[in-house]
Design a protein around this motif. Structure first.
Motif, PDB file in Angstrom:
ATOM      1  N   PHE A   1      -2.801  -3.583 -10.819  1.00 17.86           N
ATOM      2  CA  PHE A   1      -4.136  -4.001 -10.379  1.00 17.86           C
ATOM      3  C   PHE A   1      -4.827  -2.947  -9.516  1.00 17.86           C
ATOM      4  O   PHE A   1      -6.018  -2.671  -9.695  1.00 17.86           O
ATOM      5  N   GLY A   2      -4.096  -2.350  -8.581  1.00 19.90           N
ATOM      6  CA  GLY A   2      -4.705  -1.385  -7.664  1.00 19.90           C
ATOM      7  C   GLY A   2      -5.367  -0.218  -8.375  1.00 19.90           C
ATOM      8  O   GLY A   2      -6.576   0.020  -8.201  1.00 19.90           O
ATOM      9  N   PRO A   3      -4.636   0.542  -9.195  1.00 27.72           N
ATOM     10  CA  PRO A   3      -5.258   1.654  -9.920  1.00 27.72           C
ATOM     11  C   PRO A   3      -6.350   1.207 -10.882  1.00 27.72           C
ATOM     12  O   PRO A   3      -7.337   1.919 -11.075  1.00 27.72           O
ATOM     13  N   ALA A   4      -6.195   0.027 -11.491  1.00 29.82           N
ATOM     14  CA  ALA A   4      -7.227  -0.458 -12.418  1.00 29.82           C
ATOM     15  C   ALA A   4      -8.541  -0.688 -11.690  1.00 29.82           C
ATOM     16  O   ALA A   4      -9.617  -0.313 -12.181  1.00 29.82           O
ATOM     17  N   LEU A   5      -8.479  -1.284 -10.502  1.00 31.71           N
ATOM     18  CA  LEU A   5      -9.704  -1.540  -9.748  1.00 31.71           C
ATOM     19  C   LEU A   5     -10.342  -0.245  -9.271  1.00 31.71           C
ATOM     20  O   LEU A   5     -11.565  -0.071  -9.329  1.00 31.71           O
ATOM     21  N   VAL A   6      -9.519   0.684  -8.810  1.00 32.76           N
ATOM     22  CA  VAL A   6     -10.041   1.943  -8.282  1.00 32.76           C
ATOM     23  C   VAL A   6     -10.645   2.806  -9.384  1.00 32.76           C
ATOM     24  O   VAL A   6     -11.685   3.444  -9.193  1.00 32.76           O
TER      25      VAL A   6
ATOM     26  N   LEU B   1      -2.132  -7.636  -3.460  1.00 34.51           N
ATOM     27  CA  LEU B   1      -3.264  -7.093  -4.207  1.00 34.51           C
ATOM     28  C   LEU B   1      -4.142  -6.224  -3.317  1.00 34.51           C
ATOM     29  O   LEU B   1      -4.586  -5.145  -3.723  1.00 34.51           O
ATOM     30  N   ILE B   2      -4.394  -6.679  -2.105  1.00 34.35           N
ATOM     31  CA  ILE B   2      -5.194  -5.873  -1.171  1.00 34.35           C
ATOM     32  C   ILE B   2      -4.473  -4.570  -0.866  1.00 34.35           C
ATOM     33  O   ILE B   2      -5.071  -3.480  -0.873  1.00 34.35           O
ATOM     34  N   GLY B   3      -3.185  -4.655  -0.588  1.00 35.99           N
ATOM     35  CA  GLY B   3      -2.413  -3.450  -0.299  1.00 35.99           C
ATOM     36  C   GLY B   3      -2.406  -2.484  -1.465  1.00 35.99           C
ATOM     37  O   GLY B   3      -2.496  -1.263  -1.275  1.00 35.99           O
ATOM     38  N   ALA B   4      -2.309  -3.017  -2.686  1.00 42.49           N
ATOM     39  CA  ALA B   4      -2.292  -2.158  -3.870  1.00 42.49           C
ATOM     40  C   ALA B   4      -3.601  -1.406  -4.024  1.00 42.49           C
ATOM     41  O   ALA B   4      -3.612  -0.220  -4.379  1.00 42.49           O
ATOM     42  N   VAL B   5      -4.705  -2.061  -3.753  1.00 49.95           N
ATOM     43  CA  VAL B   5      -6.008  -1.399  -3.853  1.00 49.95           C
ATOM     44  C   VAL B   5      -6.134  -0.312  -2.788  1.00 49.95           C
ATOM     45  O   VAL B   5      -6.595   0.805  -3.072  1.00 49.95           O
TER      46      VAL B   5
ATOM     47  N   ALA C   1       0.833  -1.211   0.000  1.00 49.75           N
ATOM     48  CA  ALA C   1       0.000   0.000   0.000  1.00 49.75           C
ATOM     49  C   ALA C   1       0.863   1.254   0.000  1.00 49.75           C
ATOM     50  O   ALA C   1       0.589   2.221  -0.733  1.00 49.75           O
ATOM     51  N   LEU C   2       1.911   1.243   0.801  1.00 45.74           N
ATOM     52  CA  LEU C   2       2.812   2.403   0.845  1.00 45.74           C
ATOM     53  C   LEU C   2       3.569   2.565  -0.471  1.00 45.74           C
ATOM     54  O   LEU C   2       3.815   3.689  -0.918  1.00 45.74           O
ATOM     55  N   LEU C   3       3.948   1.441  -1.092  1.00 48.11           N
ATOM     56  CA  LEU C   3       4.626   1.527  -2.389  1.00 48.11           C
ATOM     57  C   LEU C   3       3.715   2.187  -3.423  1.00 48.11           C
ATOM     58  O   LEU C   3       4.156   3.070  -4.175  1.00 48.11           O
ATOM     59  N   LEU C   4       2.452   1.753  -3.468  1.00 49.42           N
ATOM     60  CA  LEU C   4       1.526   2.332  -4.440  1.00 49.42           C
ATOM     61  C   LEU C   4       1.277   3.800  -4.145  1.00 49.42           C
ATOM     62  O   LEU C   4       1.318   4.634  -5.063  1.00 49.42           O
TER      63      LEU C   4
END
Length: 256
Positions: free
Chosen positions: A194-199, A102-106, A17-20
């Motif tokens: 994945f994170g930005p795509a989902l958001v 994946l959870i952290g990225a979102v 999450a911090l990386l994203l």
């Protein structure tokens, strides 16, 4: 799972999450509408180099931090897959780490929308989409991930190079983002895409950001299994803090 294994998964989730958030904040600040960076560094190539360096530096700091001490700071399913295939993680570690990433990225991408507002929206929260040539985009992602995984496996397998592993990432991504970003956005990380795509709901050719990185990882593993490099041995699935392992995930155990 044991308590320490849950702790590692939580650290990996927070680290991703911090990386994203940190890495994509650099993207937004350097290229978003109204960016002051464009005034003093108008050349987009050098801005990409700076952005890649800042993104890589975010990963470096997380690796050096207590979070990296606990989880090993993979922050990337492609890296976790590489360590798994090098027989350094069990199945439950592979699956748990990828889910945590994946959870952290979102979470990281979602926080971006709240912090950066219109400036973030102007960059679509850092979502990755291919450029005009999807073949070139695929090749770029394969090569970027190949170089990332090769760098990590090489440095972590060599006693003298090990301590410098985290510091290679800012330099590597400065070059990769500077040169490759126009082709695909230079993800080299399925969770990062994945994170930005989902958001944002932007899934344009999203398959590429899974298949290409895993292809690059596979090629790197083949190289390290070849007679040229098969003498190199990785003994722990971490990028730093090599002597520390609270978990059952990260040190060459049998796959269960």
């Amino acid at each position: 799972m044991k308590q320490n294994e849950w702790k590692a998964l939580a650290a990996e989730c927070v680290g991703t999450a911090l990386l994203l958030f940190g890495g994509l904040s650099a993207v937004i600040y350097d290229f978003g509408t109204g960016s002051p960076v464009a005034d003093w560094l108008p050349d987009p190539v050098w801005r990409r180099v700076l952005t890649g360096f800042l993104f890589g530096s975010t990963g470096c700091l997380i690796t050096l931090s207590p979070l990296g001490r606990i989880s090993g700071a993979h922050l990337n399913p492609a890296v976790t897959l590489a360590f798994f295939c090098r027989r350094l993680m069990p199945w439950r570690g592979l699956l748990g780490y990828v889910l945590a990433q994946l959870i952290g990225a979102v979470v990281g991408a979602w926080v971006l929308t709240a912090v950066w507002g219109a400036m973030g929206a102007s960059q679509r929260e850092g979502v990755t989409v291919p450029g005009d040539n999807i073949v070139a985009a695929f090749a770029g992602e394969v090569l970027s991930t190949f170089l990332l995984v090769c760098t990590i496996l090489l440095f972590t397998a060599h006693d003298r190079l090990k301590p410098y592993t985290p510091y290679t990432i800012p330099i590597l991504f400065a070059g990769l983002v500077g040169l490759e970003a126009p082709l695909s956005g230079c993800s080299a990380n399925p969770a990062r895409s994945f994170g930005p795509a989902l958001v944002t709901g932007i899934w344009t050719d999203h398959w590429l950001y899974w298949l290409a990185p895993f292809t690059g990882t596979g090629l790197a593993l083949l190289l390290f299994a070849s007679p040229i490099l098969n003498w190199l041995r990785n003994d722990v699935a971490k990028l730093y803090h090599f002597a520390h392992d609270e978990t059952g995930f990260l040190r060459g155990q049998a796959r269960v």
